[in-house]
Design a protein around this motif. Structure first.
Motif, PDB file in Angstrom:
ATOM      1  N   LEU A  60       0.723  -1.310   0.532  1.00 45.09           N
ATOM      2  CA  LEU A  60       0.364  -0.132  -0.389  1.00 45.09           C
ATOM      3  C   LEU A  60       0.779   0.800  -0.202  1.00 45.09           C
ATOM      4  CD1 LEU A  60      -2.945  -0.759   2.710  1.00 45.09           C
ATOM      5  CD2 LEU A  60      -3.180  -0.271  -0.069  1.00 45.09           C
ATOM      6  N   ARG A  61       2.246   1.480   0.314  1.00 46.24           N
ATOM      7  CA  ARG A  61       3.339   2.006   0.770  1.00 46.24           C
ATOM      8  C   ARG A  61       2.906   3.351  -0.811  1.00 46.24           C
ATOM      9  NH1 ARG A  61       7.176   3.339   1.918  1.00 46.24           N
ATOM     10  NH2 ARG A  61       7.216   3.626   4.505  1.00 46.24           N
ATOM     11  N   GLY A  62       3.364   2.123  -1.985  1.00 48.82           N
ATOM     12  CA  GLY A  62       2.810   2.859  -3.376  1.00 48.82           C
ATOM     13  C   GLY A  62       2.007   2.984  -3.925  1.00 48.82           C
ATOM     14  N   ALA A  63       0.738   2.896  -3.356  1.00 51.05           N
ATOM     15  CA  ALA A  63      -0.474   3.389  -3.596  1.00 51.05           C
ATOM     16  C   ALA A  63      -1.227   4.625  -2.471  1.00 51.05           C
ATOM     17  CB  ALA A  63      -1.647   2.455  -3.001  1.00 51.05           C
ATOM     18  N   VAL A  64      -0.240   4.721  -1.849  1.00 44.73           N
ATOM     19  CA  VAL A  64      -0.561   5.855  -0.924  1.00 44.73           C
ATOM     20  C   VAL A  64       0.065   7.032  -1.285  1.00 44.73           C
ATOM     21  CG1 VAL A  64      -0.155   7.100   1.145  1.00 44.73           C
ATOM     22  CG2 VAL A  64      -0.980   5.297   1.708  1.00 44.73           C
ATOM     23  N   TRP A  65       0.743   6.667  -2.063  1.00 45.35           N
ATOM     24  CA  TRP A  65       2.244   7.950  -3.304  1.00 45.35           C
ATOM     25  C   TRP A  65       0.889   8.107  -3.897  1.00 45.35           C
ATOM     26  CZ3 TRP A  65       5.731  11.328  -1.990  1.00 45.35           C
ATOM     27  CH2 TRP A  65       5.801  12.060  -3.373  1.00 45.35           C
ATOM     28  N   HIS A 114       8.213  -5.414 -12.649  1.00 43.82           N
ATOM     29  CA  HIS A 114       9.634  -5.408 -11.843  1.00 43.82           C
ATOM     30  C   HIS A 114      10.558  -5.547 -13.057  1.00 43.82           C
ATOM     31  CE1 HIS A 114       8.325  -6.083  -8.278  1.00 43.82           C
ATOM     32  NE2 HIS A 114       9.716  -5.965  -7.442  1.00 43.82           N
ATOM     33  N   LEU A 115      10.289  -5.570 -14.508  1.00 45.32           N
ATOM     34  CA  LEU A 115      10.780  -5.682 -15.753  1.00 45.32           C
ATOM     35  C   LEU A 115      11.423  -4.212 -15.893  1.00 45.32           C
ATOM     36  CD1 LEU A 115       9.720  -7.757 -18.645  1.00 45.32           C
ATOM     37  CD2 LEU A 115      10.547  -4.710 -19.027  1.00 45.32           C
ATOM     38  N   LEU A 116      10.741  -3.408 -15.310  1.00 47.42           N
ATOM     39  CA  LEU A 116      10.821  -2.143 -15.666  1.00 47.42           C
ATOM     40  C   LEU A 116      11.702  -1.402 -14.009  1.00 47.42           C
ATOM     41  CD1 LEU A 116       7.635  -0.005 -17.149  1.00 47.42           C
ATOM     42  CD2 LEU A 116      10.119  -0.548 -17.955  1.00 47.42           C
ATOM     43  N   LEU A 117      11.886  -2.227 -13.304  1.00 49.34           N
ATOM     44  CA  LEU A 117      11.589  -1.537 -11.944  1.00 49.34           C
ATOM     45  C   LEU A 117      12.835  -2.683 -11.530  1.00 49.34           C
ATOM     46  CD1 LEU A 117       8.825  -0.480 -10.341  1.00 49.34           C
ATOM     47  CD2 LEU A 117      10.481   0.879 -11.928  1.00 49.34           C
ATOM     48  N   ASP A 118      13.898  -2.812 -11.954  1.00 45.41           N
ATOM     49  CA  ASP A 118      14.671  -3.542 -10.621  1.00 45.41           C
ATOM     50  C   ASP A 118      16.385  -2.639  -9.811  1.00 45.41           C
ATOM     51  OD1 ASP A 118      15.031  -5.615 -10.797  1.00 45.41           O
ATOM     52  OD2 ASP A 118      15.857  -6.151 -13.339  1.00 45.41           O
ATOM     53  N   ARG A 162       6.814   2.504  -4.445  1.00 47.33           N
ATOM     54  CA  ARG A 162       7.403   1.286  -4.035  1.00 47.33           C
ATOM     55  C   ARG A 162       9.172   0.746  -4.041  1.00 47.33           C
ATOM     56  NH1 ARG A 162       2.784  -1.262  -4.938  1.00 47.33           N
ATOM     57  NH2 ARG A 162       3.725  -2.130  -6.884  1.00 47.33           N
ATOM     58  N   SER A 163       9.331   0.786  -5.173  1.00 48.20           N
ATOM     59  CA  SER A 163      10.464   0.282  -5.657  1.00 48.20           C
ATOM     60  C   SER A 163      11.325   1.010  -4.942  1.00 48.20           C
ATOM     61  CB  SER A 163      10.713  -0.474  -7.533  1.00 48.20           C
ATOM     62  OG  SER A 163      11.631   1.347  -7.681  1.00 48.20           O
ATOM     63  N   THR A 164      11.288   2.049  -4.809  1.00 41.56           N
ATOM     64  CA  THR A 164      12.610   2.681  -4.209  1.00 41.56           C
ATOM     65  C   THR A 164      12.960   2.101  -2.747  1.00 41.56           C
ATOM     66  OG1 THR A 164      11.468   4.298  -3.539  1.00 41.56           O
ATOM     67  CG2 THR A 164      12.482   5.145  -5.449  1.00 41.56           C
ATOM     68  N   GLY A 165      11.570   1.274  -1.917  1.00 42.19           N
ATOM     69  CA  GLY A 165      11.648   1.243  -0.331  1.00 42.19           C
ATOM     70  C   GLY A 165      13.237   0.714  -0.189  1.00 42.19           C
TER      71      GLY A 165
END
Lengths: 189, 189
Positions: free
Chosen positions: A119-124, B59-63, B125-128
């Motif tokens: 959900l962290r992405g969703a919030v963003w 994830h094909l885009l965000l690695d 989210r991918s920057t998590g």
DNA sequence: CGCCATAATGTTAGCCACTAACATTATGGA
DNA sequence: TCCATAATGTTAGTGGCTAACATTATGGCG
């Protein structure tokens, strides 16, 4: 039916039932582990009905109608400030003015979101409208679009981080948490 | 088979095929309009195989394996700076050091992400992982966890905003775009 | 070169979020 | 009380994603 007081319309009642059922189930067994069908059943309706009220599962948590308040507060900040500082101070002012009684519900929602990775992405993403509104306000007052974009994104990120911190704190007030968060990014300005 | 040069293993070949097929389809017909099954077919494999290489479509885009570089750069910044400034300067230094030749691929990816609303959240989210790494670095050097969280989130948001701007600019260099973005939030510090 | 453990891929079946088209029931004002 | 319309239901399907099990390909070894 003999009640003379304004009775909430059916639409309002269904909406309330869905929200309450959703929040409770999310809290009890987690967001991911809760199915839309389950929420609908608990609220006495069908899965389809859920999607007539919310475009997606996550929207049961993320509805924020705060945009107008925020942009107004930003507009009131002196125009000779740098956009980044201006946005930060506007947000600060806006949340300081938020009525304290509303915060318990917000806390419930934010707490769920803060503890659900997906959900962290969703919030963003859900801040997208707010972000756009802030950008437009800043640009309207003379900032370059690029500068406005960065300022809005960065300040909103701090705001969300502050919200997440606050949600798990139990004792502190929302306004305080926001102020602390903004203090971190408004250094020596 | 008569080629004596190191031949890429089958795993490497399949991975490359999936990435190339995915990028091209996304660019041609959009991310949402492209099906995982479609990508798999174009790469000569099955849908299942796709998910053996990537945990999810996005994830094909965000690695991004940039975390180590970033944290190292932040660690090198003077410890008496405020965490927010320290993180910003670290990121600045790290991206300044990025070899220019790598940027075209990055631009392809970021461009798709920047222009797909549903992916904006995914990027965040991918920057998590990166966010977590930054937080840990800041805390290890004496910052309070709360302060570190806000600083990391805010600086990363500026970075992402800078990336998005750059992706659609065509002419500017990546390092420049990042610098411009960080200039916006590092005011008078 | 041929064997074979193991890596890579395929098959099938299914869950869940979400959508579309159409059918049904309930509501509340005239 | 009647009825236009709002609210809800039904059915059928798509796409992302997972699990369990079956099959094929690869490449180092004897």
């Amino acid at each position: 039916m003999t009640d003379t007081r304004q009775r909430p319309s059916k639409r309002e009642r269904t909406l309330a039932a869905l929200v309450e059922a959703g929040l409770e189930l999310f809290e009890r067994q987690g967001y991911e582990q809760t199915t839309v069908a389950e929420i609908a059943r608990a609220a006495g309706v069908t899965e389809m009905t859920f999607f007539r009220y919310f475009p997606a599962k996550e929207h049961l948590l993320l509805d924020d109608p705060y945009d107008p308040v925020l942009t107004a507060a930003i507009a009131e900040q002196p125009r000779d400030l740098q956009p980044f500082v201006r946005a930060a101070r506007g947000i600060r002012a806006a949340w300081r003015a938020l009525p304290e009684p509303e915060t318990p519900v917000i806390r419930r929602r934010v707490r769920i979101a803060a503890n659900t990775p997906s959900l962290r992405g969703a919030v963003w993403r859900s801040t997208g409208n707010t972000e756009q509104a802030i950008i437009e306000q800043l640009v309207a007052d003379g900032a370059s679009p690029d500068v406005a974009r960065v300022a809005a994104a960065s300040v909103l990120a701090a705001l969300v981080a502050g919200l997440f911190m606050w949600a798990d704190e139990e004792r502190s007030t929302l306004a305080d948490a926001i102020e602390r968060a903004l203090d971190v990014i408004e250094v020596a300005a």
